[in-house]
Design an enzyme around this catalytic site. Structure first.
Site, mmCIF file in Angstrom:
data_model
loop_
_atom_site.group_PDB
_atom_site.id
_atom_site.type_symbol
_atom_site.label_atom_id
_atom_site.label_comp_id
_atom_site.label_asym_id
_atom_site.label_seq_id
_atom_site.Cartn_x
_atom_site.Cartn_y
_atom_site.Cartn_z
ATOM 1 N N GLY A 195 -3.326 0.116 18.090
ATOM 2 C CA GLY A 195 -2.489 -0.101 16.914
ATOM 3 C C GLY A 195 -1.962 1.190 16.329
ATOM 4 O O GLY A 195 -2.510 2.286 16.572
ATOM 5 N N LYS A 241 0.813 -1.227 0.000
ATOM 6 C CA LYS A 241 0.000 0.000 0.000
ATOM 7 C C LYS A 241 0.847 1.278 0.000
ATOM 8 O O LYS A 241 0.385 2.318 -0.477
ATOM 9 C CB LYS A 241 -0.963 0.008 1.192
ATOM 10 C CG LYS A 241 -2.095 -0.983 1.040
ATOM 11 C CD LYS A 241 -3.086 -0.836 2.182
ATOM 12 C CE LYS A 241 -4.171 -1.898 2.093
ATOM 13 N NZ LYS A 241 -5.209 -1.751 3.129
ATOM 14 N N ALA A 286 -3.279 0.452 8.871
ATOM 15 C CA ALA A 286 -4.722 0.666 9.009
ATOM 16 C C ALA A 286 -5.011 1.669 10.125
ATOM 17 O O ALA A 286 -5.827 2.579 9.958
ATOM 18 C CB ALA A 286 -5.413 -0.661 9.296
HETATM 19 P P1 NAP Z 1 0.313 -3.581 10.131
HETATM 20 O O1 NAP Z 1 0.663 -2.330 9.413
HETATM 21 O O2 NAP Z 1 1.186 -4.767 10.016
HETATM 22 O O3 NAP Z 1 0.173 -3.186 11.709
HETATM 23 C C1 NAP Z 1 0.008 -4.183 12.673
HETATM 24 C C2 NAP Z 1 -0.354 -3.557 14.022
HETATM 25 O O4 NAP Z 1 -0.631 -4.629 14.937
HETATM 26 C C3 NAP Z 1 0.769 -2.730 14.648
HETATM 27 O O5 NAP Z 1 0.208 -1.710 15.440
HETATM 28 C C4 NAP Z 1 1.463 -3.786 15.527
HETATM 29 O O6 NAP Z 1 2.159 -3.238 16.637
HETATM 30 C C5 NAP Z 1 0.269 -4.554 16.054
HETATM 31 N N1 NAP Z 1 0.648 -5.894 16.476
HETATM 32 C C6 NAP Z 1 0.992 -6.943 15.683
HETATM 33 N N2 NAP Z 1 1.277 -8.024 16.439
HETATM 34 C C7 NAP Z 1 1.120 -7.636 17.735
HETATM 35 C C8 NAP Z 1 1.242 -8.320 18.981
HETATM 36 N N3 NAP Z 1 1.591 -9.599 19.050
HETATM 37 N N4 NAP Z 1 0.973 -7.624 20.113
HETATM 38 C C9 NAP Z 1 0.614 -6.323 20.071
HETATM 39 N N5 NAP Z 1 0.460 -5.622 18.910
HETATM 40 C C10 NAP Z 1 0.726 -6.283 17.766
HETATM 41 O O7 NAP Z 1 -1.154 -4.106 9.725
HETATM 42 P P2 NAP Z 1 -2.374 -3.224 9.148
HETATM 43 O O8 NAP Z 1 -2.307 -3.189 7.672
HETATM 44 O O9 NAP Z 1 -2.420 -1.952 9.912
HETATM 45 O O10 NAP Z 1 -3.644 -4.144 9.514
HETATM 46 C C11 NAP Z 1 -4.107 -4.265 10.851
HETATM 47 C C12 NAP Z 1 -5.381 -5.069 10.883
HETATM 48 O O11 NAP Z 1 -6.430 -4.367 10.228
HETATM 49 C C13 NAP Z 1 -5.258 -6.423 10.177
HETATM 50 O O12 NAP Z 1 -5.862 -7.395 10.986
HETATM 51 C C14 NAP Z 1 -6.056 -6.252 8.906
HETATM 52 O O13 NAP Z 1 -6.657 -7.461 8.506
HETATM 53 C C15 NAP Z 1 -7.112 -5.228 9.338
HETATM 54 N N6 NAP Z 1 -7.615 -4.451 8.187
HETATM 55 C C16 NAP Z 1 -8.945 -4.587 7.885
HETATM 56 C C17 NAP Z 1 -9.466 -3.874 6.807
HETATM 57 C C18 NAP Z 1 -10.928 -4.025 6.451
HETATM 58 O O14 NAP Z 1 -11.307 -3.673 5.326
HETATM 59 N N7 NAP Z 1 -11.752 -4.497 7.359
HETATM 60 C C19 NAP Z 1 -8.644 -3.016 6.058
HETATM 61 C C20 NAP Z 1 -7.301 -2.882 6.422
HETATM 62 C C21 NAP Z 1 -6.796 -3.613 7.490
HETATM 63 P P3 NAP Z 1 3.725 -2.818 16.497
HETATM 64 O O15 NAP Z 1 3.711 -1.457 15.855
HETATM 65 O O16 NAP Z 1 4.203 -2.814 17.884
HETATM 66 O O17 NAP Z 1 4.378 -3.868 15.635
#
Ligand code: NAP
Length: 301
Positions: A145, A85, A149
């Site tokens: 988070g 993205k 997203a």
């Molecule tokens: P990302 O950029 O990889 O960010 C992941 C986030 O989760 C970061 O804040 C990370 O914290 C945290 N995290 C991961 N593992 C963790 C753990 N074990 N303990 C605590 N915090 C943890 O992912 P993203 O793209 O933002 O997506 C996040 C979620 O949103 C996903 O589940 C995705 O499926 C969902 N999403 C849904 C839609 C929809 O249309 N419904 C659209 C977009 C995204 P750190 O910064 O500390 O690593």
């Protein structure tokens, strides 16, 4: 059969591909479990558009070639998912100011000489919240988070007039960076970064909580960022961006403490609908949107 019934009976899987069929698709890695083809092919079937939507897995370092190839093949538009993205921005000939401010693009629309990039995730989440009667203006928000997203959610909260957003993240530095950027770009000092374990310092009150981490995503369905009951007592409404599983552990804990809880399937639906509207220069009715939602829901029964 009425015109409406005729429209409803169109089965996208039986639509014929012909010499004029326009193609849209999804680039990302992985893409095998995507629900986007269901959204777009159902819409094309219902609206009678000669369009087919297909997923394209793109290997690491392949985004530039994928976008150039799509252009050469006449592809009308693309969705972009993890992990591209941000990387895709360098491949665009134009970018919508909102997507530029968010720093992430999930939709490419063909334009003169290339593709213009948009972010429909943010507006998709907003439409999803509105459809559940959730307002952001004047709200006190807790956002879990600080990834891609959550960054878009923070931006959305700031521009839609949330009162204050407590952004909790495992890695504090990331939350601080996002807060500085969003506060700076929107000219509002509204995002307050915090370490997740310090949540007890959030002032007493009742909050809208948005779960924007990947914790709890299938198959790790029993995981949750915060387990303690004291946290959930602060929450009147919980919105998890995750939709697989249908009810996350976060949603269960919100409900167990008397709050309302929603998953992210409507966000997925509306980000797709906005992309479809951009590609086809059309407006999708709420009736068509909800018909697509009903089909998406069957994937979780
Ligand atoms: P990302 O950029 O990889 O960010 C992941 C986030 O989760 C970061 O804040 C990370 O914290 C945290 N995290 C991961 N593992 C963790 C753990 N074990 N303990 C605590 N915090 C943890 O992912 P993203 O793209 O933002 O997506 C996040 C979620 O949103 C996903 O589940 C995705 O499926 C969902 N999403 C849904 C839609 C929809 O249309 N419904 C659209 C977009 C995204 P750190 O910064 O500390 O690593």
């Amino acid at each position: 059969m009425t015109a409406q019934q005729q429209k409803m009976s169109l089965n996208p899987r039986k639509m014929e591909i012909n010499g004029k069929t326009r193609v849209c698709g999804l680039i990302g890695n992985p893409v095998e479990h995507t629900l986007s083809p269901l959204i777009h092919n159902t819409l094309a079937g219902r609206l009678g558009h000669d369009l087919a939507y297909v997923p394209f897995p793109v290997a690491e370092d392949g985004v530039k070639a994928a976008v150039a190839g799509a252009l050469a093949l006449g592809i009308l538009g693309l969705n972009v998912t993890v992990p591209y993205k941000s990387e895709v921005i360098a491949c665009l000939s134009e970018i919508d100011p909102l997507a530029r401010d968010i720093g992430a693009v999930n939709t490419l629309v063909r334009c003169a000489g290339g593709y213009k990039g948009y972010n429909t995730d943010m507006e998709g989440l907003y439409r999803a919240m509105r459809s559940e009667g959730i307002e952001l203006a004047g709200q006190s928000v807790i956002l879990l988070g600080a990834g891609g997203a959550a960054r878009a959610v923070a931006y959305l909260c700031a521009v839609k007039g949330a009162d204050r957003v407590w952004m909790l993240n495992r890695t504090f530095e990331k939350a601080r960076t996002v807060a500085d950027e969003v506060n700076g770009r929107t000219g509002r000092n509204v995002i307050c970064p915090m370490r997740t374990e310090d949540y007890a310092e959030i002032p007493d009150g009742r909050y809208l909580a948005i779960q924007g981490t990947s914790v709890g995503l299938f198959p790790h369905t029993q995981d949750v960022v915060i387990e303690e009951r004291a946290f959930y007592e602060k929450i009147h409404t919980g919105f998890d961006l995750i939709y697989n599983p249908w009810e996350t552990r976060f949603m269960q804990l919100v409900r167990a403490n008397g709050g309302r809880a929603y998953n992210g399937l409507k966000m997925l639906l509306y980000q797709g609908i906005i992309a479809y509207e951009l590609w086809n220069d059309t407006q999708v009715s709420e009736e068509d949107a909800l018909a697509v939602y009903d089909r998406l829901r069957t994937k979780f029964s």
